[in-house]
Design a protein around this motif. Structure first.
Motif, PDB file in Angstrom:
ATOM      1  N   GLY A 291       4.816  -1.975   4.423  1.00  0.00           N
ATOM      2  CA  GLY A 291       3.837  -1.851   4.505  1.00  0.00           C
ATOM      3  C   GLY A 291       3.605  -0.902   4.713  1.00  0.00           C
ATOM      4  N   GLY A 292       2.009  -0.911   5.147  1.00  0.00           N
ATOM      5  CA  GLY A 292       1.003   0.885   5.733  1.00  0.00           C
ATOM      6  C   GLY A 292       1.940   1.070   7.052  1.00  0.00           C
ATOM      7  N   THR A 293       1.996   0.051   7.420  1.00  0.00           N
ATOM      8  CA  THR A 293       2.612   1.007   9.385  1.00  0.00           C
ATOM      9  C   THR A 293       4.234   1.682   9.009  1.00  0.00           C
ATOM     10  OG1 THR A 293       1.977  -1.025  10.117  1.00  0.00           O
ATOM     11  CG2 THR A 293       3.524   0.591  11.493  1.00  0.00           C
TER      12      THR A 293
ATOM     13  N   HIS B 224      -5.526   5.077  12.550  1.00  0.00           N
ATOM     14  CA  HIS B 224      -4.753   4.104  12.144  1.00  0.00           C
ATOM     15  C   HIS B 224      -4.012   4.188  14.042  1.00  0.00           C
ATOM     16  CE1 HIS B 224      -2.269  -0.141  10.991  1.00  0.00           C
ATOM     17  NE2 HIS B 224      -3.512  -0.377  12.014  1.00  0.00           N
TER      18      HIS B 224
ATOM     19  N   ASN C 256     -10.696   3.243   8.624  1.00  0.00           N
ATOM     20  CA  ASN C 256     -10.438   1.110   8.304  1.00  0.00           C
ATOM     21  C   ASN C 256     -11.550   0.500   9.223  1.00  0.00           C
ATOM     22  OD1 ASN C 256      -8.515   2.644  10.575  1.00  0.00           O
ATOM     23  ND2 ASN C 256      -8.806   0.498  11.587  1.00  0.00           N
TER      24      ASN C 256
ATOM     25  N   ASP D  87      -3.396   8.751   5.187  1.00  0.00           N
ATOM     26  CA  ASP D  87      -3.499   7.334   5.169  1.00  0.00           C
ATOM     27  C   ASP D  87      -4.187   7.113   4.289  1.00  0.00           C
ATOM     28  OD1 ASP D  87      -3.591   4.660   5.492  1.00  0.00           O
ATOM     29  OD2 ASP D  87      -3.242   4.751   7.747  1.00  0.00           O
TER      30      ASP D  87
ATOM     31  N   GLN E 260      -6.445   1.940   3.287  1.00  0.00           N
ATOM     32  CA  GLN E 260      -7.904   1.500   3.240  1.00  0.00           C
ATOM     33  C   GLN E 260      -8.390   1.717   2.040  1.00  0.00           C
ATOM     34  OE1 GLN E 260      -9.550  -1.223   4.633  1.00  0.00           O
ATOM     35  NE2 GLN E 260      -7.989  -1.359   5.893  1.00  0.00           N
TER      36      GLN E 260
ATOM     37  N   SER F 119      -0.486   0.633   1.556  1.00  0.00           N
ATOM     38  CA  SER F 119      -0.442  -1.198   1.536  1.00  0.00           C
ATOM     39  C   SER F 119      -0.877  -2.537   0.231  1.00  0.00           C
ATOM     40  CB  SER F 119      -0.637  -1.532   3.199  1.00  0.00           C
ATOM     41  OG  SER F 119      -1.065  -2.494   3.067  1.00  0.00           O
TER      42      SER F 119
ATOM     43  N   HIS G 202      -1.307  -5.887   1.098  1.00  0.00           N
ATOM     44  CA  HIS G 202      -2.423  -6.468   1.695  1.00  0.00           C
ATOM     45  C   HIS G 202      -3.625  -6.086   1.276  1.00  0.00           C
ATOM     46  CE1 HIS G 202      -2.359  -6.351   5.462  1.00  0.00           C
ATOM     47  NE2 HIS G 202      -1.475  -5.365   5.606  1.00  0.00           N
ATOM     48  N   LYS G 203      -4.116  -4.941   1.643  1.00  0.00           N
ATOM     49  CA  LYS G 203      -5.076  -4.702   1.449  1.00  0.00           C
ATOM     50  C   LYS G 203      -5.870  -4.465   0.101  1.00  0.00           C
ATOM     51  CE  LYS G 203      -4.469  -3.139   6.066  1.00  0.00           C
ATOM     52  NZ  LYS G 203      -5.165  -4.025   7.268  1.00  0.00           N
TER      53      LYS G 203
ATOM     54  N   CYS H 275      -7.306  -5.219  12.428  1.00  0.00           N
ATOM     55  CA  CYS H 275      -5.712  -4.688  12.717  1.00  0.00           C
ATOM     56  C   CYS H 275      -4.864  -5.032  14.022  1.00  0.00           C
ATOM     57  CB  CYS H 275      -4.464  -3.335  12.818  1.00  0.00           C
ATOM     58  SG  CYS H 275      -5.464  -2.832  10.937  1.00  0.00           S
TER      59      CYS H 275
END
Ligand code: PLP
Length: 378
Positions: A70-72, A96, A147, A172, A175, A195, A197-198, A320
């Protein structure tokens, strides 16, 4: 459940139908992508097809895409220290938390550079700090879009400043991807996080994209996957879904004006109902899908819960970290008072948002505000 209107794409976009179908089909591929037999090769092909699609979303080469959880994780991988490199790490104050709280380069806590009242990174301050940097080259992380407010950040200009100082720039783009056109080369980014899921893909999958020639120090070791940059058997179905979502998001970029129009209608409707509401980052260039506004004197949670009961999903501050009611670090970095920030609502739109959703929102919002602030609404 009655028909609901969903305005929380920046937290998670709904799964796209085409993605769901592709994920379900991919779940039936029996092979491990590292196996040499036909089943393994089928899984490998599915991953490589997705890699090409994800690369295309940001104008990168497929071989420079590292799939992550994921993005994290993409942010953590970007910021992981490289042994032997003396680096000083700088991040904008509105990143973020997965960037702000990352262990960072050289495990130092990163230096933060400020943003303007509109939530846009102050590059003069960054340039000033880099100019006095002596024996370490800088590593700078600046998100492509925020975000919470949707404010676009001057990544291309930042990358020039950073490169002139002999440094490396990470962005990043979790978004921004799929919401505005993105090109790694035009941005001048050395590393870029995504990511799934966005953008209508599944949760639990993302990517770190590299400029050709840039290397990373793996966080996860013990396997040769992802060209030895991220060990672990790949989440084949998740990656396939990410690929389909990226392809659809790229095609959908032609619709951004329509999304911006709906967002503007929502915003104008809110201001008509609550003339003293304040649109945060309203003067900045923003993502076309995001509005963040503060309603003085009313707590954001009260609005979020009231709208939820009326079938409207929005979030307070950063979704988030929803669940906790803390003043947002983004809004405080912009100099917004805690009191105003406590009334900040984020509505984020996307591919399935319709004009009826906007009507539903404004009707529910108007009724709620009428109850919460009868004098203002009257
Ligand atoms: N970066 C930004 C700007 C985000 O909005 C998010 C969202 O949660 C993340 C990173 C983390 O992404 P993920 O949920 O895929 O770990």
């Amino acid at each position: 459940m009655n028909q609901r209107s969903y305005f929380d794409y920046n937290a998670t976009a709904p799964l796209r139908d085409e993605v769901r179908e592709a994920v379900v089909a991919a779940l039936s591929i029996p092979g491990n992508p590292s196996s040499v037999h036909a089943e393994g090769r089928a899984a490998r092909r599915a991953i490589e097809t997705a890699r090409t699609k994800v690369a295309a979303l940001v104008g990168a080469r497929a071989e420079d895409v590292i799939f992550t959880s994921g993005g994290t994780e993409a942010n953590a991988l970007a910021l992981a220290a490289r042994p032997g490199e003396a680096r000083r790490c700088y991040v904008s104050a509105v990143e973020h938390p997965s960037v702000l709280l990352s262990r960072g380069v050289s495990q130092e806590s990163p230096a933060k550079f400020p943003v303007t009242r509109d939530g846009v990174a102050d590059l003069e301050r960054l340039a000033g700090e880099l100019a006095v940097l002596k024996d370490a080259s800088p590593f700078v992380s600046l998100m492509a879009a925020n975000n919470e407010t949707g404010a676009l950040q001057p990544v291309a200009r930042a990358s020039q400043i950073v490169h002139d100082a002999g440094g490396v720039l990470h962005t990043d783009a979790v978004q921004a991807a799929g919401r505005i056109g993105l090109d790694m080369t035009a941005l001048g980014a050395d590393l870029l996080s995504l990511s799934a899921h966005k953008i209508g893909g599944p949760t639990g999958v993302g990517a770190l994209v590299l400029k050709p020639g840039v290397s990373v120090e793996p966080l996860l070791r013990g396997g040769t996957q992802e060209r030895r940059r991220r060990a672990g058997t790949e989440t084949v179905a998740g990656i396939v879904g990410f690929g389909v979502a990226a392809e659809l998001a790229l095609a959908d970029l032609t619709n951004v004006d329509a999304t911006a129009k709906l967002r503007n209608e929502l915003e104008q409707g809110v201001l008509a109902l609550v003339p003293d509401a304040m649109v945060l980052s309203g003067k900045a260039e923003r993502l076309p899908n995001t509005t963040c506004f503060a309603v003085p004197g009313v707590k954001a949670e009260t609005i979020v819960i009231g709208l939820d009961l009326a079938g409207i999903a929005v979030s307070a501050g950063s979704a988030c970290s929803s669940g906790k009611v803390e003043a947002s670090h983004v809004l405080s970095a912009m100099g917004i008072s805690d009191e105003l920030a406590r009334g900040a609502i984020r509505a984020s739109l996307g591919f399935a948002t319709t004009r009826d959703d906007i009507k539903n929102f404004l009707k529910a919002f108007g009724e709620l505000i009428g109850r919460l602030r009868p004098k203002v609404a009257a």
